[in-house]
Design a protein around this motif. Structure first.
Motif, PDB file in Angstrom:
ATOM      1  N   PRO A 296       5.755   7.630  -3.291  1.00 45.67           N
ATOM      2  CA  PRO A 296       4.809   8.672  -3.722  1.00 45.67           C
ATOM      3  C   PRO A 296       5.434  10.073  -3.706  1.00 45.67           C
ATOM      4  CG  PRO A 296       3.738   7.153  -2.212  1.00 45.67           C
ATOM      5  CD  PRO A 296       5.191   6.802  -2.210  1.00 45.67           C
TER       6      PRO A 296
ATOM      7  N   GLY B 233      -0.400   4.759  -7.859  1.00 45.60           N
ATOM      8  CA  GLY B 233      -1.584   5.338  -7.232  1.00 45.60           C
ATOM      9  C   GLY B 233      -1.705   4.930  -5.783  1.00 45.60           C
ATOM     10  N   GLU B 234      -2.666   4.086  -5.473  1.00 44.53           N
ATOM     11  CA  GLU B 234      -2.852   3.641  -4.090  1.00 44.53           C
ATOM     12  C   GLU B 234      -1.906   2.515  -3.695  1.00 44.53           C
ATOM     13  OE1 GLU B 234      -6.924   2.667  -3.489  1.00 44.53           O
ATOM     14  OE2 GLU B 234      -7.619   4.747  -3.681  1.00 44.53           O
ATOM     15  N   ARG B 235      -1.102   2.043  -4.630  1.00 43.56           N
ATOM     16  CA  ARG B 235      -0.142   0.975  -4.351  1.00 43.56           C
ATOM     17  C   ARG B 235       1.242   1.405  -4.837  1.00 43.56           C
ATOM     18  NH1 ARG B 235      -2.372  -2.622  -0.996  1.00 43.56           N
ATOM     19  NH2 ARG B 235      -0.885  -4.224  -1.703  1.00 43.56           N
TER      20      ARG B 235
ATOM     21  N   PRO C 124       0.835  -1.208   0.000  1.00 45.64           N
ATOM     22  CA  PRO C 124       0.000   0.000   0.000  1.00 45.64           C
ATOM     23  C   PRO C 124       0.869   1.258   0.000  1.00 45.64           C
ATOM     24  CG  PRO C 124       0.086  -0.948   2.192  1.00 45.64           C
ATOM     25  CD  PRO C 124       0.776  -1.927   1.293  1.00 45.64           C
ATOM     26  N   ALA C 125       0.438   2.266  -0.746  1.00 46.52           N
ATOM     27  CA  ALA C 125       1.091   3.576  -0.674  1.00 46.52           C
ATOM     28  C   ALA C 125       0.686   4.262   0.626  1.00 46.52           C
ATOM     29  CB  ALA C 125       0.696   4.427  -1.878  1.00 46.52           C
ATOM     30  N   LYS C 126       1.647   4.944   1.249  1.00 48.33           N
ATOM     31  CA  LYS C 126       1.386   5.681   2.491  1.00 48.33           C
ATOM     32  C   LYS C 126       1.937   7.104   2.325  1.00 48.33           C
ATOM     33  CE  LYS C 126       1.279   1.781   5.722  1.00 48.33           C
ATOM     34  NZ  LYS C 126      -0.041   2.094   6.281  1.00 48.33           N
TER      35      LYS C 126
ATOM     36  N   CYS D 281       6.977   2.907   1.030  1.00 49.30           N
ATOM     37  CA  CYS D 281       5.549   3.164   0.809  1.00 49.30           C
ATOM     38  C   CYS D 281       5.253   4.662   0.904  1.00 49.30           C
ATOM     39  CB  CYS D 281       4.706   2.403   1.825  1.00 49.30           C
ATOM     40  SG  CYS D 281       4.822   0.615   1.700  1.00 49.30           S
TER      41      CYS D 281
ATOM     42  N   SER E 147       3.441  10.694   7.435  1.00 49.19           N
ATOM     43  CA  SER E 147       2.416   9.744   7.015  1.00 49.19           C
ATOM     44  C   SER E 147       1.669   9.295   8.264  1.00 49.19           C
ATOM     45  CB  SER E 147       3.062   8.553   6.314  1.00 49.19           C
ATOM     46  OG  SER E 147       3.751   7.747   7.253  1.00 49.19           O
TER      47      SER E 147
ATOM     48  N   HIS F 108       5.437   3.884  -8.511  1.00 54.76           N
ATOM     49  CA  HIS F 108       4.249   4.413  -7.852  1.00 54.76           C
ATOM     50  C   HIS F 108       3.037   4.094  -8.719  1.00 54.76           C
ATOM     51  CE1 HIS F 108       1.722   8.038  -6.379  1.00 54.76           C
ATOM     52  NE2 HIS F 108       1.569   6.999  -5.577  1.00 54.76           N
TER      53      HIS F 108
END
Length: 263
Positions: free
Chosen positions: A213, A244-246, A117-119, A209, A144, A242
């Motif tokens: 981003p 998006g949400e992941r 998951p992206a944070k 994570c 984050s 990157h």
């Protein structure tokens, strides 16, 4: 009771580089106190434990003093054990974790590619203890939901940090990521987490994570690949994208030892 034990250097091409992780495959979960004692005895930044769950595995990570919600290098090491020692016919492995499902696939050039998951981090006023603990003035501070992201102008600024860990231990985030543009990589970082018993982590997949981003936006890379270097004493290289949400975080692992624990 005999428990298999593997130790691998993650995000490394050979032993004595990257981040050492212990991996213990289990048939069923042991009680939490025993898992924590094993991690303390191993005395590495993380020990990973996994058990079969359906077509995948349940996965948990422990530092020498506590369980954590997400760990990159010990996930990479666990996937290496499954894909190379237990199921060489597999192309991927799925882990059920506190941070949701994590997938690790075989990639190019012997790399394993983790889907995490992206944070993302947002600007944050710097706590006094953070600045005093790092002993240096950053150009920007973000946070984050897990870590502080502290930005410096140059790679050498990050390399020269000599943190005062007692000051950093009481912050309201698990860890502190220090980062800057890289000389031979797109960006560099170091990671400090004294609150969970890890003064400096050699190579920290989970920190990326948040790093990916940020640097993808700052460098205008979109979903292009980014090469990252963690400039701890051991050092390690990560290949990231990157999405998006992941984010995907790729690297290699080197087997250092295999044996068994006797309880």
């Amino acid at each position: 009771m005999k428990i298999p034990l593997y130790q691998l250097d993650a995000f490394a091409d050979r032993p004595f580089e990257g981040n050492p992780a212990a991996v213990c495959p289990l048939d069923a979960w042991l009680d939490d106190a025993t898992l924590q004692k094993i991690a303390a005895e191993n005395n590495l930044s993380e020990t990973a434990f996994f058990v079969p769950e359906g077509a995948g595995f349940g996965l948990r990570w422990f530092t020498p003093v506590s369980e954590v919600d997400l760990c990159g290098h010990a996930t990479l090491a666990s996937a290496w054990v499954i894909l190379n020692q237990m199921g060489p016919e597999r192309e991927d492995v799925r882990f059920a974790t506190r941070s949701g499902e994590l997938i690790v696939r075989r990639g190019e050039d012997g790399r394993l590619v983790m889907d995490f998951p992206a944070k993302p981090a947002v600007p944050r006023a710097a706590p006094r203890a953070l600045i005093e603990g790092l002993g240096a003035e950053p150009i920007e501070v973000l946070a984050s939901d897990r870590d502080y992201l502290v930005l410096f102008a140059a790679e050498d600024d990050v390399r020269k940090l000599k943190p005062h860990f007692a000051r950093l231990r009481g912050l309201d985030r698990l860890g502190i990521i220090a980062s800057a543009p890289g000389v031979s990589a797109d960006f560099v970082s170091r990671f400090f987490a004294p609150s969970v018993g890890v003064r400096e982590d050699p190579v920290t997949g989970s920190a990326h994570c948040t790093l990916v981003p940020y640097w993808a936006a700052r460098l205008g890379c979109g979903d292009a690949s980014l090469e990252a270097r963690q400039i701890s004493a051991r050092g390690g290289t990560l290949f990231c994208r990157h999405l998006g949400e992941r984010v995907t975080i790729a690297g290699r692992a080197a087997l250092y030892l295999c044996g068994e624990i006797s309880l």
